[in-house]
Design a protein around this motif. Structure first.
Motif, PDB file in Angstrom:
ATOM      1  N   LYS A 117      -2.474  12.725   8.543  1.00 56.35           N
ATOM      2  CA  LYS A 117      -1.922  13.713   7.633  1.00 56.35           C
ATOM      3  C   LYS A 117      -3.042  14.627   7.175  1.00 56.35           C
ATOM      4  O   LYS A 117      -4.089  14.160   6.719  1.00 56.35           O
ATOM      5  CB  LYS A 117      -1.273  13.030   6.420  1.00 56.35           C
ATOM      6  N   ASP A 150       3.338   4.516   4.751  1.00 55.37           N
ATOM      7  CA  ASP A 150       3.758   4.286   3.373  1.00 55.37           C
ATOM      8  C   ASP A 150       2.659   4.601   2.370  1.00 55.37           C
ATOM      9  O   ASP A 150       2.921   4.814   1.189  1.00 55.37           O
ATOM     10  CB  ASP A 150       4.238   2.843   3.196  1.00 55.37           C
ATOM     11  N   ILE A 151       1.415   4.640   2.835  1.00 59.75           N
ATOM     12  CA  ILE A 151       0.301   5.037   1.967  1.00 59.75           C
ATOM     13  C   ILE A 151       0.141   6.555   1.965  1.00 59.75           C
ATOM     14  O   ILE A 151      -0.001   7.189   0.922  1.00 59.75           O
ATOM     15  CB  ILE A 151      -1.005   4.362   2.421  1.00 59.75           C
ATOM     16  N   LYS A 173       2.242   8.923   2.492  1.00 59.42           N
ATOM     17  CA  LYS A 173       3.320   9.742   1.941  1.00 59.42           C
ATOM     18  C   LYS A 173       3.058  10.157   0.490  1.00 59.42           C
ATOM     19  O   LYS A 173       3.586  11.171   0.019  1.00 59.42           O
ATOM     20  CB  LYS A 173       4.643   8.991   2.041  1.00 59.42           C
ATOM     21  N   ASP A 174       2.229   9.377  -0.216  1.00 61.38           N
ATOM     22  CA  ASP A 174       1.949   9.684  -1.620  1.00 61.38           C
ATOM     23  C   ASP A 174       0.653  10.480  -1.800  1.00 61.38           C
ATOM     24  O   ASP A 174       0.304  10.839  -2.926  1.00 61.38           O
ATOM     25  CB  ASP A 174       1.859   8.389  -2.436  1.00 61.38           C
ATOM     26  N   VAL A 175      -0.078  10.728  -0.716  1.00 59.89           N
ATOM     27  CA  VAL A 175      -1.344  11.455  -0.811  1.00 59.89           C
ATOM     28  C   VAL A 175      -1.078  12.955  -0.640  1.00 59.89           C
ATOM     29  O   VAL A 175      -0.603  13.387   0.418  1.00 59.89           O
ATOM     30  CB  VAL A 175      -2.350  10.969   0.247  1.00 59.89           C
ATOM     31  N   LYS A 176      -1.360  13.738  -1.664  1.00 62.57           N
ATOM     32  CA  LYS A 176      -1.127  15.181  -1.622  1.00 62.57           C
ATOM     33  C   LYS A 176      -2.402  15.972  -1.371  1.00 62.57           C
ATOM     34  O   LYS A 176      -2.365  17.089  -0.853  1.00 62.57           O
ATOM     35  CB  LYS A 176      -0.505  15.651  -2.941  1.00 62.57           C
TER      36      LYS A 176
END
Length: 322
Positions: A233, A268-269, A271-274
């Motif tokens: 990502k 799953d980790i 997805k929360d990192v912006k």
């Protein structure tokens, strides 16, 4: 009619027999005149080394260091020798006859025994073949993984384990000096999930290139490789700095050597990192001009993630007077 034929075969028998003998002698004479003895050269006969067991029983091996093809001159009837080629001959050198100077006598014969009896080998371009003798040495190497191919888009191999940690390699001493590592060649083949497969073991040189040295054997051909895949990502990089320039100066701008970073981790980790937030510890309290600071981004990574690419970030603080 029958009596005429009978008279032909029964009258003057002695003269007829003598005529046949004379005809045969004339034919033999003509053949000898028209097919005389001739000498020709046969080129590029490969020399085969035999009796390797003589060395392997002593834990040794060899490499040929001289030309392994031989030319010969043969003599015989022109019709015969003119029809022969290198495929009609066999050249051998037996390690059982190895001399003290590592030379082996070369023997050349025609493959067909009837041909061998009708020719003479009058000369050879080389009488011996030279070899280099080396000890065979067994050494242990850790098994590493070398990937080929690519994963599916937005996936990357995060880690891998192998069914064995080390393998033994039996090879000449000079080969061990060339070996950089032993690796399992693992094809990613558009993978988008974890997998386990058997991968072929290969030898890599110091430049990470696959080599296949002679007289070299790995203790096993394949190992099982289990690969854990993660997703990637790309997120922006944000840098904050607590330190400030001295009185009368200010930070006009902050420039980054790269504005984004590609992170790797489980979905799953990620997805929360912006963003990747880096808290710079740069000390600017005594800086009155543009200053560059090198930051290791690994120290700012969210738990369970890694960086796919360069870990170093250069931050340029453009400092001017107020």
């Amino acid at each position: 009619m029958k009596s005429r034929f009978k008279r032909f075969f029964t009258q003057n028998i002695a003269i007829k027999i003598l005529s046949i003998i004379i005809a045969i002698l004339i034919w033999v004479t003509i053949v000898n005149i028209s097919d005389p003895v001739k000498t020709v050269t046969i080129y590029n006969i490969p020399v085969t080394i035999t009796d390797q067991k003589v060395l392997t029983e002593k834990g040794e091996t060899y490499d040929v260091v001289s030309d392994q093809d031989i030319n010969i001159s043969i003599s015989g009837k022109r019709f015969l020798v003119s029809s022969l080629s290198d495929d009609d001959f066999k050249a051998t050198a037996s390690l059982a006859d190895l001399s003290s100077v590592n030379a082996i006598p070369i023997t050349v014969r025609a493959k067909d025994n009837s041909v061998q009896k009708r020719i003479n080998i009058v000369d050879k371009s080389e009488s011996t073949i030279k070899v280099k003798i080396e000890k065979l040495v067994t050494m242990s190497y850790p098994v590493q993984v070398k990937y080929t191919g690519s994963t599916a888009e937005n996936y990357v191999a995060i880690s891998e384990t192998t069914s064995v940690d080390h393998v033994k390699v039996r090879a000449p001493e000079s080969v061990h000096n060339m070996i950089g590592k032993v690796a399992a060649l693992c094809n990613l083949h558009d993978a988008d999930k974890d997998f386990t497969k058997k991968c072929r073991l290969v030898i890599l040189d110091k430049e990470d290139k696959v080599i296949a040295p002679k007289h070299t054997k790995i203790s096993r051909k394949k190992v099982k490789v289990s690969v854990h895949l993660g997703q990637t990502k790309t997120v922006p990089i944000r840098v904050t700095t607590k330190s400030k320039p001295p009185k009368g100066y200010k930070i006009k701008s902050v420039k980054l050597s790269q504005n984004t970073v590609k992170l790797v981790g489980d979905s799953d980790i990620l997805k929360d990192v912006k963003e990747l937030h880096i808290k710079s510890k740069a000390k600017l309290s005594n800086k009155k001009k543009t200053t560059k600071v090198l930051i290791n981004m690994l120290k700012s990574l969210p738990d369970g993630t890694a960086i796919n690419g360069n870990n170093a970030l250069t931050v340029t603080y453009v400092i001017t007077k107020k």
